[in-house]
Design an enzyme around this catalytic site. Structure first.
Site, PDB file in Angstrom:
ATOM      1  N   ASP A   1       0.951  -1.376   0.490  1.00  0.00           N
ATOM      2  CA  ASP A   1      -0.133  -0.263   0.486  1.00  0.00           C
ATOM      3  C   ASP A   1       1.163   1.220  -0.116  1.00  0.00           C
ATOM      4  O   ASP A   1       2.100   1.497   0.134  1.00  0.00           O
ATOM      5  CB  ASP A   1      -0.729  -0.292   1.460  1.00  0.00           C
ATOM      6  CG  ASP A   1       0.030  -0.360   2.358  1.00  0.00           C
ATOM      7  OD1 ASP A   1       0.943  -0.066   2.754  1.00  0.00           O
ATOM      8  OD2 ASP A   1      -1.091  -0.878   3.240  1.00  0.00           O
TER       9      ASP A   1
ATOM     10  N   ASN B   1      -7.931  -2.218  13.611  1.00  0.00           N
ATOM     11  CA  ASN B   1      -9.479  -2.871  14.081  1.00  0.00           C
ATOM     12  C   ASN B   1      -9.695  -3.740  12.470  1.00  0.00           C
ATOM     13  O   ASN B   1     -10.447  -4.246  12.437  1.00  0.00           O
ATOM     14  CB  ASN B   1     -10.091  -1.490  12.556  1.00  0.00           C
ATOM     15  CG  ASN B   1      -9.235  -0.759  11.396  1.00  0.00           C
ATOM     16  OD1 ASN B   1      -8.363  -1.853  10.884  1.00  0.00           O
ATOM     17  ND2 ASN B   1      -9.960  -0.464  11.014  1.00  0.00           N
TER      18      ASN B   1
ATOM     19  N   HIS C   1      -7.935  -4.483   9.709  1.00  0.00           N
ATOM     20  CA  HIS C   1      -6.817  -3.828   8.164  1.00  0.00           C
ATOM     21  C   HIS C   1      -6.208  -5.039   7.976  1.00  0.00           C
ATOM     22  O   HIS C   1      -4.999  -5.738   8.635  1.00  0.00           O
ATOM     23  CB  HIS C   1      -7.303  -3.027   8.069  1.00  0.00           C
ATOM     24  CG  HIS C   1      -6.067  -1.997   8.277  1.00  0.00           C
ATOM     25  ND1 HIS C   1      -6.026  -0.643   9.158  1.00  0.00           N
ATOM     26  CD2 HIS C   1      -4.362  -1.770   8.570  1.00  0.00           C
ATOM     27  CE1 HIS C   1      -5.282  -0.031   8.949  1.00  0.00           C
ATOM     28  NE2 HIS C   1      -4.078  -0.941   8.550  1.00  0.00           N
TER      29      HIS C   1
ATOM     30  N   GLU D   1     -10.069  -1.386   4.685  1.00  0.00           N
ATOM     31  CA  GLU D   1     -10.207  -0.910   6.386  1.00  0.00           C
ATOM     32  C   GLU D   1     -11.820  -1.766   6.123  1.00  0.00           C
ATOM     33  O   GLU D   1     -12.062  -2.842   5.263  1.00  0.00           O
ATOM     34  CB  GLU D   1     -11.043  -0.001   5.956  1.00  0.00           C
ATOM     35  CG  GLU D   1      -9.815   1.234   6.281  1.00  0.00           C
ATOM     36  CD  GLU D   1      -9.103   1.253   7.023  1.00  0.00           C
ATOM     37  OE1 GLU D   1      -8.658   0.813   8.541  1.00  0.00           O
ATOM     38  OE2 GLU D   1      -8.683   2.749   7.515  1.00  0.00           O
TER      39      GLU D   1
HETATM   40  C1  GLP Z   1      -0.767  -0.094   8.391  1.00  0.00           C
HETATM   41  C2  GLP Z   1      -0.546  -0.408   6.985  1.00  0.00           C
HETATM   42  C3  GLP Z   1      -0.522  -1.489   7.451  1.00  0.00           C
HETATM   43  C4  GLP Z   1      -0.058  -2.074   8.517  1.00  0.00           C
HETATM   44  C5  GLP Z   1      -0.305  -2.187   9.623  1.00  0.00           C
HETATM   45  C6  GLP Z   1      -0.378  -2.284  10.990  1.00  0.00           C
HETATM   46  O1  GLP Z   1      -0.955   1.480   8.715  1.00  0.00           O
HETATM   47  N1  GLP Z   1      -1.062   0.031   6.070  1.00  0.00           N
HETATM   48  O2  GLP Z   1       0.208  -2.960   6.710  1.00  0.00           O
HETATM   49  O3  GLP Z   1       0.386  -3.713   8.610  1.00  0.00           O
HETATM   50  O4  GLP Z   1      -1.187  -0.881   9.694  1.00  0.00           O
HETATM   51  O5  GLP Z   1       1.278  -1.602  11.495  1.00  0.00           O
HETATM   52  P1  GLP Z   1       1.937  -1.908  12.339  1.00  0.00           P
HETATM   53  O6  GLP Z   1       2.957  -3.136  12.067  1.00  0.00           O
HETATM   54  O7  GLP Z   1       2.941  -0.394  12.622  1.00  0.00           O
HETATM   55  O8  GLP Z   1       0.457  -1.243  14.007  1.00  0.00           O
END
Ligand code: GLP
Length: 246
Positions: free
Chosen positions: A67, A136, A138, A143
């Site tokens: 992403d 959440n 995702h 989302e």
């Molecule tokens: C972000 C990314 C995701 C990631 C998630 C968790 O928004 N777009 O790909 O897996 O949220 O992030 P983190 O590993 O910093 O908790």
């Protein structure tokens, strides 16, 4: 779904990196799916160590990121172009020309997203996808409400996700972009193997919904119950609400 509960971030990174190395070992044209966020950082450190020790060759590996934000330049230090450049190219040693990140700055996102999907297919598809999980539920930036058939596309970020990611923008939620481009759930499901990392108490509810809850778009990660080859690497805090350890 195989669930591995480990004691800390170091062990999580080691287990995930070993799973990645194993999944890429038999491929003459290896393709790695890379994620941003904090969860995979220790995996990248272990991959870098394995490369330095000669146990992993990053040179032939091609990679596709999940992403990217819209509305910030690829040069912004928190753009996922920049994060992937630092963590995957400079740290692990993948060649920048082998690594692609979704087209967050495209003026025509529909055709740029189709082109991104075509490049993934032309590379032979993803051998192993590294994933984190949002609080959440995702995956990527899909989302709650995202269709299981969704492909790479523009999405709006929920207030929860913008709040969660404000820490990368000096704590200023107003600086977190409102939109992104993300691989779809249907895109992610085509990876032949998935290694999902979850660390910390903030992931416990999302992880329990993913593993023990119904398969529902309300928890996008729950669709991974239907994928044939998923390894979940969680620390004790993230695993604390699981119904059982499998
Ligand atoms: C972000 C990314 C995701 C990631 C998630 C968790 O928004 N777009 O790909 O897996 O949220 O992030 P983190 O590993 O910093 O908790």
């Amino acid at each position: 779904m195989e669930i591995l509960v480990v004691k800390d971030e170091y062990e999580a990174g080691r287990a995930a990196a070993e799973a990645v190395i194993e999944a890429l070992a038999d491929s003459s044209s290896p393709v790695l799916g890379v994620a941003t966020g904090s969860s995979p950082l220790s995996t990248y450190r272990h991959l870098a160590e394995a490369a330095a020790a000669g146990r992993f060759d990053p040179a032939p590996v091609r990679a596709f990121a999940l992403d990217e934000y819209r509305g910030i330049s690829p040069e912004h230090p928190e753009s996922y172009h920049a994060v992937i450049r630092r963590e995957v190219c400079e740290r692990v040693g993948l060649l920048p020309e082998h690594v692609r990140v979704p087209p967050g700055s495209a003026e025509d996102p529909v055709s740029a997203c189709a082109e991104y999907e075509a490049a993934m297919a032309a590379a032979g598809g993803v051998d192993v996808q590294i994933l984190g999980i949002g609080s959440n539920g995702h995956i990527g930036f899909n989302e709650p409400g995202s269709s299981p058939e969704s492909r790479t596309r523009v999405q709006r970020l929920t207030p929860q996700t913008r709040q969660d990611n404000a820490r990368f923008f000096g704590g200023r939620v107003e600086d977190v972009p409102e939109e992104c481009v993300t691989q779809g759930i249907g895109t992610i499901l085509e990876a032949r193997r998935i290694v999902l990392l979850a660390q910390g108490e903030s992931k416990a509810g999302g992880l329990a919904a993913m593993v023990n809850g119904p398969v529902t778009p309300e928890c996008p990660a729950s669709i991974l119950q239907r994928h044939p080859s998923v390894l979940v690497v969680a620390d004790e805090a993230a695993a604390s609400q699981l119904a059982r350890r499998i």
